[in-house]
Design an enzyme around this catalytic site. Structure first.
Site: not given
Ligand code: BEZ
Length: 234
Positions: A51, A134
């Site tokens: 993110c 997402r």
């Molecule tokens: C992230 O790195 O943004 C992420 C990865 C796995 C689950 C939720 C967020």
């Protein structure tokens, strides 16, 4: 309530309305952004790496979206103080792939109740019951949903594709054309045949010679990058 899942909005639907608190103050969506394109997107959680890489990329490209008359609005099920602390960390501390001092100026919605995430089908329990996937909703100036993209938690979005979709939608609207696979500005565009009489119209306008037909149902014409750029975002 744990497994409550809303009917998901679909392409062609009017964007569901909601009020929310954001890092830029309260908003009424989509009403506050009249006359603009909107990209409403969700991310799973603040202070997570994928993110963070996405937000930095959105922040870096913010002017490009602004030039396309497009308002970005983010969302996660985190609270406002988490959002503020995360965005401050991104700006003050993170340097990634040449991006640094990235300030996020578009609103980021706090959605601890998950009301907005549920309204937009961003909670997909098979992937996560406690965070949004997402999602990316492209919403036109008439507040109609025009494209929806979903990515899972572990895969960051392709921002070239997000911008290409936006430009493609605006081009299709402005020039009454369709766009072939992998289209980019400057590539030939498709003259609609069935229903909209695009080919017949081109013939009547004396533009037939400029068309290339692969068969009776598949005709294209040139549309320069300059013509596209001069119309878009307006
Ligand atoms: C992230 O790195 O943004 C992420 C990865 C796995 C689950 C939720 C967020």
């Amino acid at each position: 309530m744990e497994n409550q899942v809303n009917a998901m909005p679909r392409i062609g639907d009017k964007a569901p309305s909601f009020s929310a608190v954001t890092t830029q103050g309260p908003i009424n969506f989509p009403e506050d952004f009249k006359g603009k394109w909107k990209i409403l997107f969700s991310h799973p959680a603040d202070f997570t790496p994928v993110c963070t890489s996405e937000f930095m990329t959105f922040g870096k490209m913010a002017d490009e979206f602004e030039a396309l008359n497009t308002q970005l609005v983010g969302l996660s099920v985190d609270g406002l103080y988490s959002h503020i602390a995360w965005l401050r960390t991104i700006k003050d501390k993170i340097e990634y792939k040449g991006m640094k001092n990235i300030e996020i100026k578009f609103p980021l919605i706090e959605d601890i109740t998950m009301n907005v995430a549920r309204l937009y089908g961003m909670i997909q329990p098979g992937e996560s019951q406690t965070s949004a996937v997402r999602a990316v909703f492209f919403i036109d100036p008439q507040d109609k949903i025009r494209t929806i993209l979903y990515y899972p938690l572990a895969l960051g979005r392709n921002f070239d594709e997000i911008k290409r979709v936006l430009i493609g939608l605006q081009t299709a609207d402005n020039f009454s054309v369709a766009l072939p696979a992998d289209w980019r500005p400057g590539d030939e565009v498709i003259v609609p045949t069935a229903g909209s009489c695009g080919v017949a119209k081109a013939r009547m306008n004396g533009e037939e010679g400029k068309m290339k037909c692969y068969d009776w149902f598949f005709c294209t014409k040139e549309l320069s990058r300059e013509e596209v750029e001069s119309k878009l975002g307006k």
